[in-house]
Design a protein around this motif. Structure first.
Motif, PDB file in Angstrom:
ATOM      1  N   LEU A  69      40.231  50.656  34.851  1.00 15.63           N
ATOM      2  CA  LEU A  69      40.163  50.043  36.310  1.00 15.63           C
ATOM      3  C   LEU A  69      38.887  49.126  36.289  1.00 15.63           C
ATOM      4  N   CYS A  70      39.277  47.839  36.670  1.00 19.99           N
ATOM      5  CA  CYS A  70      38.262  46.836  36.637  1.00 19.99           C
ATOM      6  C   CYS A  70      37.881  46.779  38.303  1.00 19.99           C
ATOM      7  N   THR A  71      36.764  47.247  38.602  1.00 16.72           N
ATOM      8  CA  THR A  71      36.302  46.973  39.875  1.00 16.72           C
ATOM      9  C   THR A  71      36.030  45.833  40.473  1.00 16.72           C
ATOM     10  N   CYS A  72      35.711  44.799  39.698  1.00 11.80           N
ATOM     11  CA  CYS A  72      35.135  43.402  40.114  1.00 11.80           C
ATOM     12  C   CYS A  72      36.221  42.597  40.461  1.00 11.80           C
ATOM     13  N   SER A  73      36.725  42.032  41.618  1.00 10.49           N
ATOM     14  CA  SER A  73      37.446  40.993  41.797  1.00 10.49           C
ATOM     15  C   SER A  73      37.440  39.700  41.146  1.00 10.49           C
ATOM     16  N   THR A  74      36.277  39.312  40.805  1.00 13.92           N
ATOM     17  CA  THR A  74      36.158  38.051  40.309  1.00 13.92           C
ATOM     18  C   THR A  74      36.358  38.083  38.788  1.00 13.92           C
ATOM     19  N   ILE A  75      36.271  39.023  37.966  1.00 11.88           N
ATOM     20  CA  ILE A  75      36.632  39.034  36.334  1.00 11.88           C
ATOM     21  C   ILE A  75      38.113  39.924  36.505  1.00 11.88           C
ATOM     22  N   GLY A  76      38.651  40.276  37.609  1.00 10.59           N
ATOM     23  CA  GLY A  76      39.893  41.105  37.470  1.00 10.59           C
ATOM     24  C   GLY A  76      40.848  40.600  36.738  1.00 10.59           C
ATOM     25  N   ALA A  77      41.351  39.280  36.880  1.00 14.46           N
ATOM     26  CA  ALA A  77      42.408  38.785  35.883  1.00 14.46           C
ATOM     27  C   ALA A  77      42.115  38.571  34.615  1.00 14.46           C
ATOM     28  N   ALA A  78      40.907  38.426  34.209  1.00 12.77           N
ATOM     29  CA  ALA A  78      40.507  38.527  32.818  1.00 12.77           C
ATOM     30  C   ALA A  78      40.518  39.768  32.074  1.00 12.77           C
ATOM     31  N   ALA A  79      40.444  40.921  33.144  1.00 12.69           N
ATOM     32  CA  ALA A  79      40.279  42.118  32.714  1.00 12.69           C
ATOM     33  C   ALA A  79      41.865  42.585  32.265  1.00 12.69           C
ATOM     34  N   GLU A  80      42.677  42.190  33.350  1.00  9.46           N
ATOM     35  CA  GLU A  80      44.120  42.490  33.122  1.00  9.46           C
ATOM     36  C   GLU A  80      44.805  41.940  31.959  1.00  9.46           C
ATOM     37  N   ALA A  81      44.323  40.555  31.771  1.00 10.00           N
ATOM     38  CA  ALA A  81      44.807  39.896  30.629  1.00 10.00           C
ATOM     39  C   ALA A  81      44.387  40.635  29.416  1.00 10.00           C
ATOM     40  N   ALA A  82      43.392  41.056  29.252  1.00 10.27           N
ATOM     41  CA  ALA A  82      42.542  41.846  28.052  1.00 10.27           C
ATOM     42  C   ALA A  82      43.331  42.874  27.740  1.00 10.27           C
ATOM     43  N   GLY A  83      43.653  43.765  28.780  1.00  4.30           N
ATOM     44  CA  GLY A  83      44.633  44.948  28.693  1.00  4.30           C
ATOM     45  C   GLY A  83      46.100  44.724  27.933  1.00  4.30           C
ATOM     46  N   ALA A  84      46.535  43.457  28.364  1.00  7.44           N
ATOM     47  CA  ALA A  84      47.897  43.122  27.862  1.00  7.44           C
ATOM     48  C   ALA A  84      47.696  42.875  26.170  1.00  7.44           C
ATOM     49  N   ALA A  85      46.643  42.371  25.873  1.00  4.05           N
ATOM     50  CA  ALA A  85      46.250  41.761  24.493  1.00  4.05           C
ATOM     51  C   ALA A  85      46.089  42.995  23.583  1.00  4.05           C
ATOM     52  N   CYS A  86      45.346  44.097  24.191  1.00  2.00           N
ATOM     53  CA  CYS A  86      44.771  45.187  23.271  1.00  2.00           C
ATOM     54  C   CYS A  86      45.601  46.447  23.575  1.00  2.00           C
ATOM     55  N   GLY A  87      46.630  46.433  24.309  1.00  2.00           N
ATOM     56  CA  GLY A  87      47.538  47.734  24.490  1.00  2.00           C
ATOM     57  C   GLY A  87      47.310  48.544  25.238  1.00  2.00           C
ATOM     58  N   VAL A  88      46.213  48.554  26.063  1.00  2.00           N
ATOM     59  CA  VAL A  88      45.801  49.739  27.180  1.00  2.00           C
ATOM     60  C   VAL A  88      46.013  48.891  28.577  1.00  2.00           C
ATOM     61  N   PRO A  89      46.617  49.665  29.208  1.00  2.00           N
ATOM     62  CA  PRO A  89      46.972  49.435  30.644  1.00  2.00           C
ATOM     63  C   PRO A  89      45.548  49.205  31.497  1.00  2.00           C
ATOM     64  N   VAL A  90      45.609  47.929  32.244  1.00  2.00           N
ATOM     65  CA  VAL A  90      44.311  47.592  32.878  1.00  2.00           C
ATOM     66  C   VAL A  90      44.851  47.225  34.360  1.00  2.00           C
ATOM     67  N   LEU A  91      44.095  47.640  35.285  1.00  2.00           N
ATOM     68  CA  LEU A  91      44.342  47.316  36.725  1.00  2.00           C
ATOM     69  C   LEU A  91      43.211  46.643  37.344  1.00  2.00           C
TER      70      LEU A  91
END
Length: 217
Positions: A69-91
């Protein structure tokens, strides 16, 4: 089962620990605090820290997190994209809040940090499109002086400014507090309009995501 949380300020740690204790006592939380990621995003844009965000997400996944869970709104999109790349669900923590907001009608977004406004608008547009509501009425307000107080450690002063800004909103069906650090301001407002904040719905959705992921393995 462990849910990892990526923060850009240590103030979020006790907030989410308290929510976990109240709502999800069976979940173990692992906190990663990276203030440098927000500083970099503010200085050069979220894209400038995307690689660093991806590295942190990959590290949390390697340590066994069922979800992040990324709790920072500013970097949230980057965190979700990273999750898709490494195979772990990120919200990103503000996604459930955004999904609820666009269904309510006219949205006024309040933020204390200018760098948060564009990512939040983009998220609301994405959720509106997903809900079949393109062209949602979204207005933004930067709460002047609030971030400076927050950065200086005057959290009460920051929250008072946010609450005053909330109470000044009239032409809206719902008010969105863009950053998790603003959530406590809801207890200081007098508005009759619904005010949405991200920590509780974000954590609930992330716990469900982690549970589903663990059950599928």
């Amino acid at each position: 089962m462990t849910l990892a949380l990526l923060h850009t300020s240590p103030v979020h740690v006790p907030v989410f620990d308290a929510l976990r204790d109240t709502d999800h006592p069976h979940i173990a939380l692992r906190h990663a605090v990276r203030e440098d990621l927000l500083a970099g995003a503010v200085a050069a844009g979220p894209e400038a820290v995307a690689a660093c965000v991806a590295a942190v997400v990959a590290e949390l996944a390697a340590e066994g997190a069922a979800a992040v869970l990324c709790t920072c709104s500013t970097i949230g999109a980057a965190a979700e994209a990273a999750g898709a790349a490494c195979g772990v669900p990120v919200l990103r923590v503000d996604r459930p809040m955004a999904a609820a907001a666009v269904r309510a009608g006219r949205v006024t977004v309040l933020a204390t940090l200018a760098a948060t406004l564009a990512p939040t608008r983009a998220l609301l547009a994405e959720e509106a499109e997903a809900a079949g509501l393109p062209g949602a009425d979204v207005r933004t307000v930067l709460v002047e002086g609030a971030w400076e107080r927050f950065a200086a450690g005057d959290h009460d002063g920051c929250l008072d400014l946010v609450a005053a800004a909330v109470d000044a909103v009239t032409e809206a069906d719902v008010i969105v507090l863009a950053q998790g650090s603003m959530a406590a301001a809801t207890g200081r407002t007098t508005t009759v309009l619904p005010v949405l904040s991200s920590p509780r719905p974000g954590l609930t959705a992330a716990v469900a995501m982690a549970t589903a992921t663990r059950g599928a393995r």
